[in-house]
Write a protein that holds these residues in place. Structure first.
Motif, PDB file in Angstrom:
ATOM      1  N   ALA A   1      10.508 -52.713  23.432  1.00  0.00           N
ATOM      2  CA  ALA A   1      10.675 -52.769  21.974  1.00  0.00           C
ATOM      3  C   ALA A   1      10.248 -54.130  21.420  1.00  0.00           C
ATOM      4  CB  ALA A   1      12.125 -52.476  21.602  1.00  0.00           C
TER       5      ALA A   1
ATOM      6  N   SER B   1      12.853 -41.462  21.142  1.00  0.00           N
ATOM      7  CA  SER B   1      13.096 -42.692  20.400  1.00  0.00           C
ATOM      8  C   SER B   1      13.250 -42.396  18.919  1.00  0.00           C
ATOM      9  CB  SER B   1      11.917 -43.638  20.636  1.00  0.00           C
ATOM     10  OG  SER B   1      12.285 -44.958  20.345  1.00  0.00           O
TER      11      SER B   1
ATOM     12  N   GLY C   1      17.102 -44.801  22.491  1.00  0.00           N
ATOM     13  CA  GLY C   1      16.590 -43.844  21.521  1.00  0.00           C
ATOM     14  C   GLY C   1      17.305 -43.781  20.201  1.00  0.00           C
ATOM     15  N   LEU C   2      18.397 -44.563  20.053  1.00  0.00           N
ATOM     16  CA  LEU C   2      19.124 -44.519  18.778  1.00  0.00           C
ATOM     17  C   LEU C   2      18.211 -44.951  17.629  1.00  0.00           C
ATOM     18  CD1 LEU C   2      21.764 -44.195  17.185  1.00  0.00           C
ATOM     19  CD2 LEU C   2      22.303 -46.558  17.773  1.00  0.00           C
TER      20      LEU C   2
ATOM     21  N   GLY D   1      16.767 -50.096  22.887  1.00  0.00           N
ATOM     22  CA  GLY D   1      15.672 -51.028  22.603  1.00  0.00           C
ATOM     23  C   GLY D   1      15.642 -51.295  21.105  1.00  0.00           C
TER      24      GLY D   1
ATOM     25  N   TYR E   1       8.789 -52.626  18.277  1.00  0.00           N
ATOM     26  CA  TYR E   1       7.491 -51.965  18.366  1.00  0.00           C
ATOM     27  C   TYR E   1       6.501 -52.459  17.298  1.00  0.00           C
ATOM     28  CZ  TYR E   1      10.418 -49.073  21.312  1.00  0.00           C
ATOM     29  OH  TYR E   1      11.302 -48.653  22.285  1.00  0.00           O
TER      30      TYR E   1
HETATM   31  C1  PLP Z   1      11.577 -46.718  25.253  1.00  0.00           C
HETATM   32  C2  PLP Z   1      12.676 -46.458  26.203  1.00  0.00           C
HETATM   33  C3  PLP Z   1      13.980 -46.833  25.894  1.00  0.00           C
HETATM   34  C4  PLP Z   1      14.354 -47.478  24.577  1.00  0.00           C
HETATM   35  O1  PLP Z   1      14.119 -46.649  23.503  1.00  0.00           O
HETATM   36  P1  PLP Z   1      14.553 -47.120  22.028  1.00  0.00           P
HETATM   37  O2  PLP Z   1      14.198 -45.949  21.198  1.00  0.00           O
HETATM   38  O3  PLP Z   1      13.761 -48.315  21.710  1.00  0.00           O
HETATM   39  O4  PLP Z   1      16.017 -47.399  22.069  1.00  0.00           O
HETATM   40  C5  PLP Z   1      14.952 -46.625  26.835  1.00  0.00           C
HETATM   41  N1  PLP Z   1      14.669 -46.055  28.029  1.00  0.00           N
HETATM   42  C6  PLP Z   1      13.426 -45.668  28.355  1.00  0.00           C
HETATM   43  C7  PLP Z   1      13.184 -45.087  29.681  1.00  0.00           C
HETATM   44  C8  PLP Z   1      12.392 -45.854  27.459  1.00  0.00           C
HETATM   45  O5  PLP Z   1      11.167 -45.464  27.785  1.00  0.00           O
END
Ligand code: PLP
Length: 423
Positions: free
Chosen positions: A68, A211, A243-244, A282, A381
């Motif tokens: 991120a 995400s 992914g939040l 992230g 990002y």
């Molecule tokens: C991108 C990713 C995350 C973080 O996702 P966010 O949407 O930024 O919170 C966590 N785990 C994995 C495996 C990812 O590829």
């Protein structure tokens, strides 16, 4: 349109005489000193989010998804605050180790890890590797046969959950390049194989459904499926991914990290053993910690059509609008409280019409060439996806805290643009 909504600005943002301050520093002063475009992070905000995540999920249970936003200062900050680091390539692993983060605080991800990336991670001794494919199981066996120690592994499972987000960042559905499908038996086959292998130590299962997900029921749904699987295979560890979602524009509201955790806790209560539960946030750690500040270069008004406002950056420092059609807001950091009544399209300086930052922005009537405009919520990002398209040097990153603004990534120079070229 009213002034920029407060909840889109970083935690320590204040306004003094119309001027925005972040971390006690005047944004226009930072722009003058470091030039534009510039990413300005609220360091207190970053630390507060790390703290919130640890409070919600527990010590050593939060893994920051470095993709991120990653630079040496961010790796150090996340590590100092007690987070583990999720790295998805050898490059990200290098930055983390080079910043002084111990390998056993790093976790390696990726759907196509090379032999070299795996070798580096196994040699360094990362905390665990999240294995994504049968080919990767074979590669680890090969490296172990060469004499490298057997790594701890979690297996990435695709639980067959479809989430409400952009299809490019939805990763938990059956039709995905990531992980072992639960639905068709691949997951169980891979788990059996990892458990039997002497080349690795099976410690658990992992999923990451996508995400920028706002619907908490998507997380609970996936968590329930994964908890059932973890019970079945007696996993010591269960990682439920990141992914939040975060709010990018006015009217959008995302669950907090604390709210997010309550939904996981409900599902995790069904765990029969003392399985440790991890998360990998992230975006929710870094996104609204930063703003990007640009200078307005040209204003073109087409009667009866629209006004174009061109800034000194664009898709090279923020490709998200082009990639995902993402929305942003804009405001004047020197006139924060002004009503934003002038509709305009904010575009970058790149040589294509698609180089749009905001299709329908609203800015104060007073806006003129030479003024600063800022887009909030650009901490995730943005810098990490930045490019040198049109040979535009990538912008610097400044961390502001307690009245001082610290440059943590300098602006690229013209020399940087040719540093790889061979005559
Ligand atoms: C991108 C990713 C995350 C973080 O996702 P966010 O949407 O930024 O919170 C966590 N785990 C994995 C495996 C990812 O590829």
């Amino acid at each position: 349109m009213t002034a920029i909504p407060r909840h889109l600005l970083p935690l320590t943002a204040t306004v003094d005489n119309g001027q925005l301050l972040i971390g006690g520093c005047r944004v226009s002063d930072i722009a003058r000193e470091h030039g534009t475009p510039v990413f300005i992070y609220d360091e207190e905000h970053l630390r507060a989010r790390c703290h919130e995540a640890i409070k919600a999920f527990g010590q050593d249970r939060v893994i920051y998804a470095a993709k991120a936003f990653l630079c040496t200062a961010m790796a150090k900050l996340a590590h100092d605050e007690g987070l583990l680091l999720d790295v998805a390539t050898g490059g990200e692993l290098f930055v983390a180790l080079n910043a002084g983060v111990p390998a056993n605080r790093c976790v390696l991800h990726g759907n196509n890890k090379s032999l070299n990336e795996l070798r580096t991670a196994m040699k360094a001794g990362v905390r665990h590797i999240v294995v994504d494919s049968f080919d990767e199981l074979e590669r680890i066996e090969r490296l172990h046969a060469e004499g490298l120690p057997a790594p701890r592994v979690q297996l990435r499972i695709t639980p067959g959950v479809t989430v409400h987000t952009h299809e490019y960042i939805s990763t938990g559905q059956d039709d995905s390049k990531f992980g072992f499908n639960l639905g068709n038996g691949s997951a169980h086959k891979a788990i059996d194989r990892a458990k039997q292998s002497k080349a690795m130590q099976f410690v658990g299962v992992h999923c990451h459904i996508g995400s920028n997900v706002f619907a908490v029921e998507n997380f609970t749904h996936a968590a329930r499926i994964m908890v059932k699987l973890a019970n079945e295979v007696q996993a010591e560890e269960l990682t439920l991914g990141g992914g939040l979602g975060v709010a990018y524009v006015g009217g959008e509201h995302a669950p907090s990290i604390t709210e997010w955790s309550t939904h996981f806790k409900a599902a995790a209560a069904e765990l029969v053993g003392d399985t440790k539960v991890f998360v990998e946030p992230g975006r929710s750690i870094v996104a609204d910690a930063a703003i990007t500040v640009y200078e307005v270069g040209t204003i073109k008004h087409i009667d009866g059509v629209r006004t174009y406002i061109s800034v000194d950056g664009g898709m090279s420092d923020n490709p998200r609008p082009v990639l995902y059609g993402s929305g942003y807001e804009a405001f004047m950091p020197t006139n924060v409280e002004a009503a934003r009544t002038k509709p305009a399209r904010i575009v970058g300086k790149h040589c294509e019409s698609g180089d749009v930052l905001i299709h329908e922005a609203h800015l104060p009537e007073s806006l003129k060439v030479g003024d600063l405009i800022a887009t909030p919520v650009t901490g995730a990002y943005g810098h990490s996806m930045a490019s040198n398209y049109n040979k535009v040097p990538r912008p610097p990153v400044v961390f502001a805290r307690n009245g001082s603004a610290r440059l943590v990534v300098r602006r690229e120079t013209p020399e940087d643009l040719v540093r790889l070229d061979i005559l």
